[in-house]
Design an enzyme around this catalytic site. Structure first.
Site, PDB file in Angstrom:
ATOM      1  N   HIS A  42       5.908 -15.011   1.893  1.00 16.16           N
ATOM      2  CA  HIS A  42       5.691 -13.564   2.443  1.00 16.16           C
ATOM      3  C   HIS A  42       4.644 -13.502   1.916  1.00 16.16           C
ATOM      4  O   HIS A  42       3.830 -14.630   1.574  1.00 16.16           O
ATOM      5  CB  HIS A  42       6.461 -12.839   1.229  1.00 16.16           C
ATOM      6  CG  HIS A  42       6.351 -12.997  -0.365  1.00 16.16           C
ATOM      7  ND1 HIS A  42       4.803 -12.414  -1.165  1.00 16.16           N
ATOM      8  CD2 HIS A  42       6.214 -13.565  -1.528  1.00 16.16           C
ATOM      9  CE1 HIS A  42       4.622 -13.195  -2.319  1.00 16.16           C
ATOM     10  NE2 HIS A  42       5.944 -13.947  -2.344  1.00 16.16           N
ATOM     11  N   ASP A  59       2.565 -10.768   1.336  1.00 13.00           N
ATOM     12  CA  ASP A  59       1.668  -9.588   0.187  1.00 13.00           C
ATOM     13  C   ASP A  59       1.189 -10.382  -1.181  1.00 13.00           C
ATOM     14  O   ASP A  59       1.828 -11.058  -1.864  1.00 13.00           O
ATOM     15  CB  ASP A  59       2.365  -8.744   0.008  1.00 13.00           C
ATOM     16  CG  ASP A  59       3.075  -8.648  -0.561  1.00 13.00           C
ATOM     17  OD1 ASP A  59       4.270  -9.363  -0.072  1.00 13.00           O
ATOM     18  OD2 ASP A  59       4.047  -7.795  -1.428  1.00 13.00           O
ATOM     19  N   GLU A 108       6.868  -7.800  -0.133  1.00 20.06           N
ATOM     20  CA  GLU A 108       7.878  -8.594  -1.194  1.00 20.06           C
ATOM     21  C   GLU A 108       7.498  -7.939  -2.903  1.00 20.06           C
ATOM     22  O   GLU A 108       8.399  -7.653  -3.237  1.00 20.06           O
ATOM     23  CB  GLU A 108       8.596  -9.412  -1.032  1.00 20.06           C
ATOM     24  CG  GLU A 108       8.851 -10.116  -2.158  1.00 20.06           C
ATOM     25  CD  GLU A 108       8.686 -11.026  -3.646  1.00 20.06           C
ATOM     26  OE1 GLU A 108       9.132 -11.219  -4.895  1.00 20.06           O
ATOM     27  OE2 GLU A 108       7.338 -10.591  -4.090  1.00 20.06           O
ATOM     28  N   GLU A 109       6.612  -8.213  -3.208  1.00 18.80           N
ATOM     29  CA  GLU A 109       5.559  -7.562  -4.399  1.00 18.80           C
ATOM     30  C   GLU A 109       5.503  -6.090  -4.733  1.00 18.80           C
ATOM     31  O   GLU A 109       6.151  -6.398  -5.792  1.00 18.80           O
ATOM     32  CB  GLU A 109       4.383  -8.544  -4.607  1.00 18.80           C
ATOM     33  CG  GLU A 109       3.958 -10.099  -4.242  1.00 18.80           C
ATOM     34  CD  GLU A 109       4.249 -10.705  -5.341  1.00 18.80           C
ATOM     35  OE1 GLU A 109       5.421 -10.193  -6.551  1.00 18.80           O
ATOM     36  OE2 GLU A 109       4.221 -11.880  -4.980  1.00 18.80           O
ATOM     37  N   HIS A 152       1.699 -13.933 -11.071  1.00 20.20           N
ATOM     38  CA  HIS A 152       1.123 -12.562 -10.953  1.00 20.20           C
ATOM     39  C   HIS A 152       0.220 -12.361 -13.114  1.00 20.20           C
ATOM     40  O   HIS A 152       0.115 -10.813 -12.921  1.00 20.20           O
ATOM     41  CB  HIS A 152       2.932 -11.388 -12.064  1.00 20.20           C
ATOM     42  CG  HIS A 152       3.699 -11.520 -10.642  1.00 20.20           C
ATOM     43  ND1 HIS A 152       4.918 -10.725 -10.820  1.00 20.20           N
ATOM     44  CD2 HIS A 152       3.809 -11.820  -8.737  1.00 20.20           C
ATOM     45  CE1 HIS A 152       5.220 -11.147  -9.582  1.00 20.20           C
ATOM     46  NE2 HIS A 152       4.990 -11.253  -8.602  1.00 20.20           N
TER      47      HIS A 152
END
Length: 452
Positions: free
Chosen positions: A92, A94, A156-157, A422
């Site tokens: 992904h 993003d 996705e996030e 994250h």
């Protein structure tokens, strides 16, 4: 020169290009939340990915809009042999928002090398995995003996399910014998692993209302119900004194049967401060991969600076509940909701709103793709591959499993504990990009051989 040596040399030669391109991609703040970043940034990242894979033979690479508005990059590259297996490559583009930019030691959207690691938001999660795919395919050149499919998603996030909705709607785009979900990683740098267990999740927002408006704490404090204090009491009830999550109806006694996670290593990986204890009465592996865990990830209340001597009429918190394989998200949500409502003091009004949920996942480990990746990783790293659980949730894995029940799903990637995904100061070790790219290239060759 052996095939391994040739590929290893090719990957090494390609690493300067990988760094250059990762820097380009990290510079795009592709946060899939229009409240924080312009959607055009995600479009830039999507087109960057499409162009790079189109140049590698995915001539039909294109952007497909999903139900949540995000754009997935999809494409295919047939090898010319219809009897060859098909492998779907996933990543992904993003990224998470940078959070507190003051906590970063480097500019979050500028790839910066410090002590051999490459820092930047998305440098590891998940843009390094995009570069891993590109590097593996470039190393193989025209010698890719499997049919390839590609999907690189763009939300996705956010957990809004764009790709999860697209897969069952257009299954022909994604059907494959093996699916490489490259959004996890290794036990540590240099120690290869595949993830065989994922926790599911339930995200809720709990809101407490107690008064019609703020009240002077001197005139009314002591008798008037305080919504923030009520919320604090509710949140405190979610864990016992040892830190175990205590939600009635959710089994918090299960144990992990796979590779253990050394407590001292975990404390270092997590950056716990001196004297601060780890949570729970199980092993670290039990707490991470076999038991439910609730985390308060946000609170709406007055900040310290600027707060007044007033009783709060309303307060809210965002909760993230992780659940291990064997627990159903619907039942977990119902248990959490009942707990929050039952723990509310003083008759305050409580609303619990579901934000998102996803089921846990357990991968098959008895097929030819699994054996091929184990051999490829051991050859690439020089040490045997291990199996891990993963505290994160990837709902897409269950969608893949439900839509393609015969496909083998392999979770792998460039992440490892030092990557701090994250969090501020996310980074990737470039050795993981090169080793995983080599492992992927070797896998594609070995997996093709299993069907010949």
């Amino acid at each position: 020169m052996t095939v391994h040596t040739h590929l290893e040399d090719r990957v090494g030669d390609l690493m300067p290009l990988a760094r250059e391109e990762l820097a380009e991609l990290v510079a795009v703040p592709s946060v899939a939340d229009p409240r924080q970043y312009p959607p055009e940034e995600c479009d830039r990242a999507a087109n960057w990915v499409r162009e790079r894979f189109a140049a590698l033979g995915f001539t039909d690479a294109r952007l497909v809009e999903t139900a949540d508005g995000s754009k997935a990059v999809v494409g295919s590259r047939p090898c010319g042999d219809p009897s060859a297996p098909t492998v779907l490559l996933y990543a992904h583009y993003d990224v998470q928002p940078p959070l507190d930019e003051k906590a970063w030691h480097t500019a979050p959207f500028e790839l910066t090398e410090v002590d051999g690691r490459w820092y930047g938001r998305g440098a590891c999660d998940c843009k390094a995995n995009i570069l891993m795919h590109l590097t593996a395919l470039r190393a193989l050149g025209g010698d890719v003996p499997v049919n390839l499919k590609l999907v690189v998603e763009g939300s996705e996030e956010q957990g809004t399910g764009g790709l999860e909705g697209l897969v069952p709607q257009q299954p022909d785009l994604f059907a494959a014998d093996a699916i490489l979900v490259c959004d996890t990683g290794n036990a540590s740098v240099g120690h290869p692993a595949v993830t065989v267990s994922l926790r599911g999740m339930v995200n809720v927002v709990v809101t407490v209302d107690a008064l019609r408006s703020e009240l002077h704490s001197g005139m009314f404090g002591g008798a008037a119900p305080d919504a923030l204090a009520a919320l604090i009491a509710i949140l405190a009830s979610l864990r016992d004194k040892k830190g175990n999550t205590t939600i009635a109806g959710l089994d918090a006694s299960q144990t992990w049967s796979g590779a253990p996670y050394d407590p001292a290593q975990f404390a270092g990986d997590a950056g716990t401060l001196d004297g601060v204890q780890l949570l729970g009465d199980g092993s670290v592996s039990d707490m991470l991969w076999a038991r439910p865990a609730v985390t308060v990830i946000g609170i709406d209340c007055p900040p310290v600076v600027g707060s007044a001597s007033a009783i709060n009429p309303r307060a809210a918190a965002r909760l993230n509940l992780r659940i291990p394989p064997g627990m159903e998200p619907g039942k977990a949500e119902a248990a959490l909701r009942a707990h929050l409502l039952g723990a509310a003091p003083w008759g305050v009004h409580v609303d619990v709103a579901l934000e998102a949920s996803g089921a846990p996942f357990r991968a098959r480990t008895d097929g030819p793709a699994y054996r091929a990746i184990a051999e490829a990783m051991e050859e690439a790293y020089g040490v045997p591959m291990t199996t891990l659980g993963q505290g994160g949730s990837i709902p897409l894995c269950n969608v893949f499993a439900d839509t393609f029940p015969d496909a083998e799903i392999i979770l792998m990637g460039t992440e490892e504990p030092q990557a701090l995904i994250h969090a501020p100061n996310e980074s990737v070790d470039p050795r993981e990009i090169s080793a995983m790219a080599l492992a992927e290239a070797l896998f594609l060759q070995r997996y093709a051989a299993t069907r010949s």
